[in-house]
Each structure stands twice: as structure tokens, then as C-alpha cells.
Write a protein that holds these residues in place. Structure first.
Motif, PDB file in Angstrom:
ATOM      1  N   ASP A 200      34.264 -19.954   7.436  1.00  0.00           N
ATOM      2  CA  ASP A 200      32.933 -20.544   8.633  1.00  0.00           C
ATOM      3  C   ASP A 200      34.129 -20.376  10.170  1.00  0.00           C
ATOM      4  N   ASN A 201      34.075 -20.613  11.416  1.00  0.00           N
ATOM      5  CA  ASN A 201      34.804 -20.177  12.138  1.00  0.00           C
ATOM      6  C   ASN A 201      35.197 -21.250  12.252  1.00  0.00           C
ATOM      7  N   ASP A 202      33.847 -22.143  12.636  1.00  0.00           N
ATOM      8  CA  ASP A 202      34.719 -23.873  12.833  1.00  0.00           C
ATOM      9  C   ASP A 202      35.813 -24.293  11.680  1.00  0.00           C
ATOM     10  N   GLU A 203      36.156 -23.441  10.296  1.00  0.00           N
ATOM     11  CA  GLU A 203      37.141 -24.437   9.338  1.00  0.00           C
ATOM     12  C   GLU A 203      38.517 -23.866  10.060  1.00  0.00           C
ATOM     13  N   LEU A 204      39.106 -24.748   9.013  1.00  0.00           N
ATOM     14  CA  LEU A 204      40.732 -24.711   9.177  1.00  0.00           C
ATOM     15  C   LEU A 204      41.250 -23.142   7.747  1.00  0.00           C
ATOM     16  N   ILE A 205      41.959 -22.462   8.947  1.00  0.00           N
ATOM     17  CA  ILE A 205      42.517 -21.423   8.144  1.00  0.00           C
ATOM     18  C   ILE A 205      43.409 -21.904   6.848  1.00  0.00           C
ATOM     19  N   ILE A 206      43.118 -21.098   6.160  1.00  0.00           N
ATOM     20  CA  ILE A 206      44.562 -21.244   4.943  1.00  0.00           C
ATOM     21  C   ILE A 206      45.105 -20.031   4.421  1.00  0.00           C
ATOM     22  N   PRO A 207      45.960 -20.242   3.384  1.00  0.00           N
ATOM     23  CA  PRO A 207      45.772 -19.874   2.910  1.00  0.00           C
ATOM     24  C   PRO A 207      45.689 -18.426   1.677  1.00  0.00           C
ATOM     25  N   GLY A 208      45.489 -17.665   1.729  1.00  0.00           N
ATOM     26  CA  GLY A 208      44.023 -16.545   1.077  1.00  0.00           C
ATOM     27  C   GLY A 208      42.718 -16.551   1.354  1.00  0.00           C
ATOM     28  N   LYS A 209      42.004 -17.480   2.647  1.00  0.00           N
ATOM     29  CA  LYS A 209      41.261 -17.477   2.966  1.00  0.00           C
ATOM     30  C   LYS A 209      41.334 -16.773   4.718  1.00  0.00           C
ATOM     31  N   TYR A 211      38.029 -14.966   8.094  1.00  0.00           N
ATOM     32  CA  TYR A 211      36.662 -15.994   8.514  1.00  0.00           C
ATOM     33  C   TYR A 211      35.895 -14.834   8.847  1.00  0.00           C
ATOM     34  N   ASP A 212      34.569 -15.137   8.467  1.00  0.00           N
ATOM     35  CA  ASP A 212      33.562 -14.420   7.745  1.00  0.00           C
ATOM     36  C   ASP A 212      33.342 -13.467   9.208  1.00  0.00           C
ATOM     37  N   VAL A 213      33.002 -12.305   9.212  1.00  0.00           N
ATOM     38  CA  VAL A 213      33.510 -11.524  11.045  1.00  0.00           C
ATOM     39  C   VAL A 213      31.681 -11.455  10.777  1.00  0.00           C
ATOM     40  N   ASN A 214      31.073 -10.528   9.368  1.00  0.00           N
ATOM     41  CA  ASN A 214      30.237 -10.076   9.676  1.00  0.00           C
ATOM     42  C   ASN A 214      28.857 -10.526   9.813  1.00  0.00           C
ATOM     43  N   SER A 215      28.827 -12.030   9.418  1.00  0.00           N
ATOM     44  CA  SER A 215      27.434 -12.660   9.915  1.00  0.00           C
ATOM     45  C   SER A 215      26.882 -12.381  11.311  1.00  0.00           C
ATOM     46  N   LEU A 306      25.671  -4.411   2.124  1.00  0.00           N
ATOM     47  CA  LEU A 306      26.766  -3.746   2.486  1.00  0.00           C
ATOM     48  C   LEU A 306      28.244  -4.248   2.044  1.00  0.00           C
ATOM     49  N   PRO A 307      29.092  -3.048   2.318  1.00  0.00           N
ATOM     50  CA  PRO A 307      30.429  -3.424   2.073  1.00  0.00           C
ATOM     51  C   PRO A 307      30.711  -4.195   2.732  1.00  0.00           C
ATOM     52  N   GLY A 308      31.719  -5.124   2.204  1.00  0.00           N
ATOM     53  CA  GLY A 308      32.770  -6.069   2.492  1.00  0.00           C
ATOM     54  C   GLY A 308      33.070  -6.079   3.863  1.00  0.00           C
ATOM     55  N   ASN A 309      34.272  -4.976   4.133  1.00  0.00           N
ATOM     56  CA  ASN A 309      35.062  -4.492   5.180  1.00  0.00           C
ATOM     57  C   ASN A 309      33.977  -4.489   5.894  1.00  0.00           C
ATOM     58  N   ASP A 373      42.173   1.341   8.492  1.00  0.00           N
ATOM     59  CA  ASP A 373      42.088   0.993   7.042  1.00  0.00           C
ATOM     60  C   ASP A 373      40.332   0.515   7.992  1.00  0.00           C
ATOM     61  N   SER A 374      39.354   0.304   6.485  1.00  0.00           N
ATOM     62  CA  SER A 374      38.218  -0.011   7.184  1.00  0.00           C
ATOM     63  C   SER A 374      38.146  -2.094   7.020  1.00  0.00           C
ATOM     64  N   GLY A 375      39.474  -2.477   6.644  1.00  0.00           N
ATOM     65  CA  GLY A 375      38.887  -4.221   6.806  1.00  0.00           C
ATOM     66  C   GLY A 375      40.467  -4.161   8.345  1.00  0.00           C
ATOM     67  N   ALA A 376      40.670  -3.076   9.538  1.00  0.00           N
ATOM     68  CA  ALA A 376      41.041  -3.660   9.803  1.00  0.00           C
ATOM     69  C   ALA A 376      40.361  -3.718  10.977  1.00  0.00           C
ATOM     70  N   ILE A 377      39.780  -4.548  11.366  1.00  0.00           N
ATOM     71  CA  ILE A 377      38.322  -5.513  12.178  1.00  0.00           C
ATOM     72  C   ILE A 377      39.075  -5.553  13.889  1.00  0.00           C
TER      73      ILE A 377
END
Length: 408
Positions: A200-209, A211-215, A306-309, A373-377
Motif C-alpha cells: 500500500d502507498n502508506d507502507e515503507l518500501i523494502i527490498p523486493g517490494k 507500491y501498488d499502482v493499478n488500484s 488484467l495484466p499486472g504491469n 517495457d510494459s512495466g515502465a510506469i
């Protein structure tokens, strides 16, 4: 071993299937809303005038209601003189019947007194100390008077079914004393994001994670398409968790959008869930980006995977879902207004056998492809829209004229 697409469809076939499913399961419905809450809603029925408007003969200017005979030959050099017998403001009325040699002081919008035939504007008069008025201008009958029903007659249609309600149109309705209107009911859209890597956008970013863009992206897109959309949170890549979330969501929403994560097998999970709970109509579309798209029905509710990207998700959503949501919400779209035609500034290589949706930006009246690429937000932030490359075309050369579908 790669994924097996069981019901892969051509782009045109997929659009038709989705459109047919919406028509089958979601006939247009109306709801009554307060006029003050109706901005950008779409009328479900024609609206007819309940009253003549204006509802009475009214003064168009501040001045004096007079008999036109009392103004004949009047000029600044030789004014005609009449006596004030009453005063009427907007919202009030005079019960006097005007006679020759008399006038009634009147404000803009006030109802014309009985016997009055015109309004001498205050600019062409002079008031003396004895309460008499000097008239400096000769008038004709009905001059500076808004006639009853001159704008709209009772029983005439003032707005048509399918019209988008703007402030000016809401004002027209309000003038009829109408406080509620029937509009197209908004489809309710629930949005689920799946992925072990999502935060979620209010969580602290950590390695491997990430943020949810699609919602939020899909919610705002659905809202713009006339829907009442709600994000339903992030679900881990777990069969039972996704299944339970979909099961609970279809009870409250007409359409459920599920955007997948990047973990292996997520697409197969959703396909299996749709198979178990309902029916799969599409499993894969011959497009790039966005091939792994799913469409199914559970208990009369459409579920779209829908695709995740984010780029893929937005392109598929705009191309295949938005038109049906807009139609259900009563929104009429002029396709030509949402396009741009110009020369491509760099060549595009496209895979044979798959329709390609190429992100582009409009620059100096040209169409510049965005090669990411399709993941390049962040490519979405600079894109003005996308151009379609047919599945049978391998190369679009520099300088060729293309049509761009613009993001709204």
C-alpha cells in the motif's frame, strides 16, 4: 513450460465478447438523484417543460412600465410627462391597472402590471421633484418586455435522454422547479490487486517490494468512464485468498477487476478460480501489451483479469473495458474527438500475429513512439495516447501517417 491460453481471442472478437456480456448481464438502469448532485450524470429520460418560461410577462430592464401612447413623439428636447402610481420590485407585483398618463416604476425581472405595454429604460427618463417622470424616447409595443413563454412553452422538450448534465443544463432544469432527475445508474466496479510484491502507498518500501499502482489508476479510470469504483485492497498470490475475495466482491459490485501480480502461476490461479466458480470466456487476447487477459462470469457478474504491469493493465482497460462501462453509464463518446493523426517520427517494429498498442507522445505535430517495457510506469506520465499496429504489419516506417487514440 509457458502458460497455456485456453480461449485466446483476436482483438475484435474480444471486444465483441466483452460488449455482448455487458449487454446480457447489465441492462441500463436509472436512478433518481438530487439536481444539485447531478453534475456530469446522463439523463435517462427526456425532460419536458412544466411551465411557460418566463412564467409571466416581465421587465427586461430597470425603468418605467408605460402605455406606448404616452411615449409617442417623446424626445430630450420635448419630453412627455407621466405620473408614478406604484413601484414594483423583482419578486413582487402591482395590483394596479395602468392608465394613460400613468407609469409604474419597475425593476428588471419584475412582472409587468396590467395595462402596461412597454418599459421606458431609466436611462431615457428624468424624475422630477413632484413624482412625475419625463420620458425622452418613443417606444413600440412589448419593447423591453420578456413575453410569457418566449423562452420555452409548457409541454415542450427542453432536454433529451442521453444528454450529459452540465451546469448550464442543470440551470435550465432548475428554472422549471424540478429538484430531482432520473439519470443512468452508475455501474459499481470493484478493483482487486494481487501480488506478493505489492505494498500500500502508506507502507515503507523494502527490498523486493513495489507500491501498488493499478488500484488507484484503475479506480480513477473507471470513475472517469462513468462508474462508481472502489479499491478493495491487495491480495496475496494465494488461490483461496483470491477466490474468497472475488466471491465476496461479486455480492456488492457489478464488475470486478483483478490485476495480477508478477509471481509465477497467478494467471493460472485466476483462470482456475473462474472455471471453478463460473465460466471463462476469454483467456488471452492476441495483443501486445496485454496478452494474458481473462474474462469470465460468476453468478451473473463479470470478472476481468488484467495484466499486472501498469502499462498493459491501462491499455487493456481503456481498449476493452472502458467502452462498455461508458455505454452502461449512458455516456456517448465521439471517437473522432479523442484521436490525433500525424506522421510517426521513429520506426516501429511490431510482432507479426499480435495487435500492438504502442505508447506515443505528440511532439511538434508528429507522433513519437515511447520504447519502454510494459512495466515502465513512468512512460505513462509522458504518453499522450497510443497507436495501433495491425497484427499483419511488421514495420511502421518513419514518416508514415498514424492515428493516435488519446488518453482522456
Amino acid at each position: 513450460m509457458g502458460k497455456e491460453f485456453l480461449k485466446i481471442k483476436e482483438s475484435g472478437d474480444a471486444k465483441k465478447i466483452i460488449g455482448d456480456l455487458f449487454e446480457k448481464y447489465y441492462p441500463p438502469e436509472s436512478e433518481s438523484v438530487k439536481l444539485s448532485d447531478s453534475l456530469n450524470r446522463v439523463l435517462f429520460n427526456d425532460i419536458e417543460s412544466r411551465i411557460d418560461f418566463p412564467p409571466f410577462n416581465r421587465a427586461l430592464k430597470d425603468g418605467y412600465a408605460v402605455k406606448v401612447e404616452d411615449t409617442y413623439g417623446a424626445s430630450e428636447e420635448s419630453p412627455n410627462i407621466v405620473k408614478i402610481v406604484d413601484v414594483v420590485e423583482a419578486g413582487d407585483f402591482s395590483d394596479k391597472t395602468l392608465k394613460l398618463g400613468e407609469c409604474i416604476q419597475i425593476s428588471t425581472g419584475a412582472p409587468m402590471p396590467e395595462g402596461a405595454e412597454a418599459v421606458e429604460m431609466v436611462e431615457f427618463t428624468d424624475l422630477d421633484d413632484e413624482g412625475n417622470v419625463n420620458l425622452f424616447k418613443s417606444l413600440t409595443p412589448t419593447q423591453e418586455i420578456g413575453q410569457k413563454g418566449s423562452d420555452i412553452k409548457k409541454g415542450n422538450k427542453i432536454l433529451s435522454k442521453g444528454e450529459l448534465l452540465t451546469p448550464s443544463k442543470i440551470g435550465v432544469i432548475a428554472a422549471q422547479g424540478i429538484s430531482e432527475v432520473d439519470v443512468y445508474k452508475k455501474p459499481k466496479v470493484g478493483i482487486i490487486s494481487t501480488g506478493n510484491e505489492l505494498l500500500d502507498n502508506d507502507e515503507l518500501i523494502i527490498p523486493g517490494k513495489i507500491y501498488d499502482v493499478n488500484s488507484d489508476m484503475l479506480k480513477t479510470g473507471a470513475d472517469a468512464a462513468g462508474s462508481d469504483a472502489k479499491t478493495l485492497g491487495i491480495i496475496k498470490d494465494d488461490y483461496d485468498s483470491i477466490k474468497n475475495k472475488i466471491n465476496s466482491s461479486i455480492k456488492d459490485f457489478d464488475v470486478v477487476l483483478v490485476s495480477g501480480g508478477t509471481s509465477a502461476g497467478v494467471g493460472d490461479n485466476l483462470r482456475s478460480i473462474l472455471d471453478e466458480l463460473g465460466c471463462v470466456y476469454i483467456h488471452g487476447i492476441t495483443v501486445q501489451p496485454g496478452k494474458p487477459t481473462l474474462v469470465g462470469v460468476i453468478d451473473g457478474k463479470i470478472v476481468i483479469g488484467l495484466p499486472g504491469n501498469p502499462v498493459s493493465a491501462l491499455v487493456i482497460f481503456n481498449m476493452f473495458v472502458v467502452p462498455s462501462l461508458e455505454k452502461l453509464a449512458g455516456i456517448k463518446v465521439d471517437e473522432n474527438k479523442n484521436t490525433f493523426t500525424g506522421p510517426i517520427t521513429k520506426r516501429i517494429h511490431s510482432p507479426i500475429g499480435r495487435m500492438q498498442y504502442q505508447l506515443v507522445r505528440i511532439k511538434n505535430d508528429g507522433v513519437e513512439p515511447i520504447f519502454k517495457d510494459s512495466g515502465a510506469i513512468f512512460s505513462l506520465a509522458t504518453a499522450d495516447g497510443y497507436t495501433k499496429v495491425d497484427k499483419n504489419i511488421e514495420l511502421v516506417d518513419e514518416g508514415e501517417i498514424v492515428t493516435v487514440t488519446l488518453f482522456k
